[in-house]
Design an enzyme around this catalytic site. Structure first.
Site, PDB file in Angstrom:
ATOM      1  N   HIS A 213     -43.674 -10.518 -58.585  1.00  0.00           N
ATOM      2  CA  HIS A 213     -42.817 -10.090 -59.688  1.00  0.00           C
ATOM      3  C   HIS A 213     -41.755 -11.144 -59.934  1.00  0.00           C
ATOM      4  O   HIS A 213     -41.285 -11.769 -58.992  1.00  0.00           O
ATOM      5  CB  HIS A 213     -42.141  -8.747 -59.356  1.00  0.00           C
ATOM      6  CG  HIS A 213     -41.632  -8.065 -60.571  1.00  0.00           C
ATOM      7  ND1 HIS A 213     -40.384  -8.328 -61.100  1.00  0.00           N
ATOM      8  CD2 HIS A 213     -42.224  -7.169 -61.399  1.00  0.00           C
ATOM      9  CE1 HIS A 213     -40.241  -7.607 -62.188  1.00  0.00           C
ATOM     10  NE2 HIS A 213     -41.334  -6.903 -62.402  1.00  0.00           N
TER      11      HIS A 213
ATOM     12  N   ASP B 178     -47.814  -1.982 -60.743  1.00  0.00           N
ATOM     13  CA  ASP B 178     -49.117  -1.898 -61.398  1.00  0.00           C
ATOM     14  C   ASP B 178     -50.279  -1.828 -60.426  1.00  0.00           C
ATOM     15  O   ASP B 178     -51.367  -1.391 -60.785  1.00  0.00           O
ATOM     16  CB  ASP B 178     -49.306  -3.096 -62.332  1.00  0.00           C
ATOM     17  CG  ASP B 178     -48.464  -2.937 -63.577  1.00  0.00           C
ATOM     18  OD1 ASP B 178     -48.201  -1.777 -63.938  1.00  0.00           O
ATOM     19  OD2 ASP B 178     -48.072  -3.937 -64.174  1.00  0.00           O
TER      20      ASP B 178
END
Ligand code: CMC
Length: 428
Positions: free
Chosen positions: A304, A361
């Site tokens: 991320h 996700d």
């Protein structure tokens, strides 16, 4: 706000740059004086650029902290309903019971879409990606709400937020039903937000007694909450940039949906499942890991831009994932493969050294698969949930004076040259 200053020295001349403190997180250096000095700042990927001031969401990537209006994401996900979170994003505080009842009622009243909108669906091929359909039909809402929508009017802005949050599940479910050739299901306003979405997705007109499973409904609502907002990410910045021109808000949200679709952003949940398909089975994981390490492919659902220790959304999502898989007694080889991949990646020095952890996700893809949502709908569900965040940022921007977003560039193209007639141009 503090009165600290940084000094920029250019060609022997000093420029004072105010340092502005927020309530949390790094302070910012206001760089407007660069322009006076004849320079622009250069920051590809906005690694150190804060283009806006915002009071909605705070992320501390190092600590793995995500706060919406100050409330930690795990507390919200475990205790509040998605629509309460949406209310807090929009209004600044969680609603009291009266405000909650009123907000939920307003949402219920706006779940339907204009009957004419069905015609837009018919223009798409049945195998069209539902995100393509969503970009089209949400953008098309701007044609239904344009003439009488004045973005400088607070009431008009508020009803726009309500309409968008209310209609997204309906449109999302319609895009799924269309792909299956099944009739659209009208919203059932006796169901809560998540139940209603599951009903419009999975019920058929013959299912008079359809009632979504409670575990699945709770998981769905949590997925919505965990995706509700994430400060100035690519899609939210897109909505703000489009909104900064004064454009129709439905068109701005369609622009956000387009930005979300990419595999580096919201499209990652779909890409996780595609990756699992490609790997096939647990024996192939080591070979796939070699490809990741040689940078041939990325491990989707890992890493991320902001979280460099862990993604707090992923932690809640993992618990929900275990809950859903346990409750449904699911024993799918693909889910086993995902768990094996997670374990190997968490221990592998390549990932550990680069602070690459599973993001939201990774687990949301697994849960959605377990509850029977087709892969192509994963990012649509993300867009449904993120609509509350997008519209909160749009509302925040419109509630105070703002400038059109207009970045500059480091130009490295040709310098000035004269036009050459086509017959005199040399072959390259
Ligand atoms: N798999 C393998 N290596 C990776 C990955 C990954 N998923 N992510 C980053 N790296 C490596 C990258 O190659 C680089 O290595 P090196 O320094 O040796 O060149 C290092 O880690 C730093 O990566 P980066 O590209 O500088 O990181 P970034 O902050 O620009 O990118 C990211 C963040 C999310 C785009 C990236 O991690 C990625 O593409 N992940 C996979 C896609 C994904 O899961 N996206 C969903 C994000 S969460 C949902 C959302 O908020 O949208």
């Amino acid at each position: 706000m503090a009165d600290n200053q940084a000094t920029l020295t250019v060609d022997g001349k000093d420029y004072q740059l105010p340092i502005i403190e927020g309530t949390l997180g790094p302070s910012v250096i206001e760089v407007a004086a660069f322009q006076k000095a004849g320079y622009w700042t250069y920051d590809p990927g906005f690694m150190a650029t804060a283009p806006v001031e915002s009071k909605i969401t705070f992320i501390d990537g190092g600590k793995g902290e995500l706060l919406h209006r100050g409330y930690p994401i795990d507390q919200l996900a475990n205790n509040a309903e998605y629509l309460e979170v949406a209310y807090a994003l929009i209004h600044g505080d969680l609603p009291n019971s009266e405000q909650k009842a009123d907000f939920f009622k307003k949402i219920r009243e706006h779940t339907g879409v204009h009957d004419q909108l069905r015609k837009f669906f018919e223009g798409f091929r049945r195998d069209a990606h539902p995100m393509a359909i969503m970009v089209g039909v949400v953008g098309a809402l701007s044609a239904f709400y344009h003439e009488h929508l004045d973005v400088s009017n607070e009431e008009h802005r508020e009803i726009t937020a309500i309409r968008l949050i209310a209609k997204m599940p309906t449109l999302a479910a319609m895009s799924y039903k269309y792909s299956r050739g099944e009739p659209f299901m009208y919203p059932r306003n006796d169901f809560n937000y998540a139940e209603n979405f599951l009903y419009m997705m999975f019920a058929t007109p013959g299912d008079v007694d359809y009632k979504p499973n409670d575990v699945i409904t709770r998981a769905m609502d949590k997925i919505f909450t965990l995706h509700a907002d994430h400060e100035q990410n690519a899609s939210t910045s897109t909505v703000r940039l489009a909104g900064s021109t004064g454009a129709n808000p439905y068109a701005c949200i369609a622009a956000g949906i387009a930005a979300l679709w990419g595999p580096s952003h919201g499209g990652a949940n779909e890409a996780v499942l595609e990756m699992l398909d490609e790997i096939g089975s647990v024996e192939n994981v080591p070979e796939f890991m070699e490809k990741v390490k040689s940078r041939e492919v990325k491990l989707m659902g890992f890493g991320h831009r902001v979280y460099k220790n862990f993604d707090p959304r992923a932690q809640v999502m993992k618990e929900t994932c275990d809950e859903v898989l346990g409750a449904l007694g699911i024993n799918d080889p693909k889910l086993e493969l995902a768990m094996a991949l997670e374990k190997i990646a968490l221990e592998d020095p390549f990932f550990v050294e680069r602070n690459l952890y599973p993001n939201v996700d990774f687990y949301s893809g697994i849960i959605l698969k377990a509850i029977g949502i087709p892969t192509s709908m994963f990012t649509v569900i993300f867009s449904l949930a993120r609509t509350s965040g997008w519209i909160s940022h749009w509302l925040e921007m419109h509630s105070a004076p703002f400038k059109i977003g207009r970045p500059r560039q480091l130009y490295t193209g040709e310098t000035r040259r004269d036009f050459v007639k086509v017959e005199d141009r040399k072959q390259k």
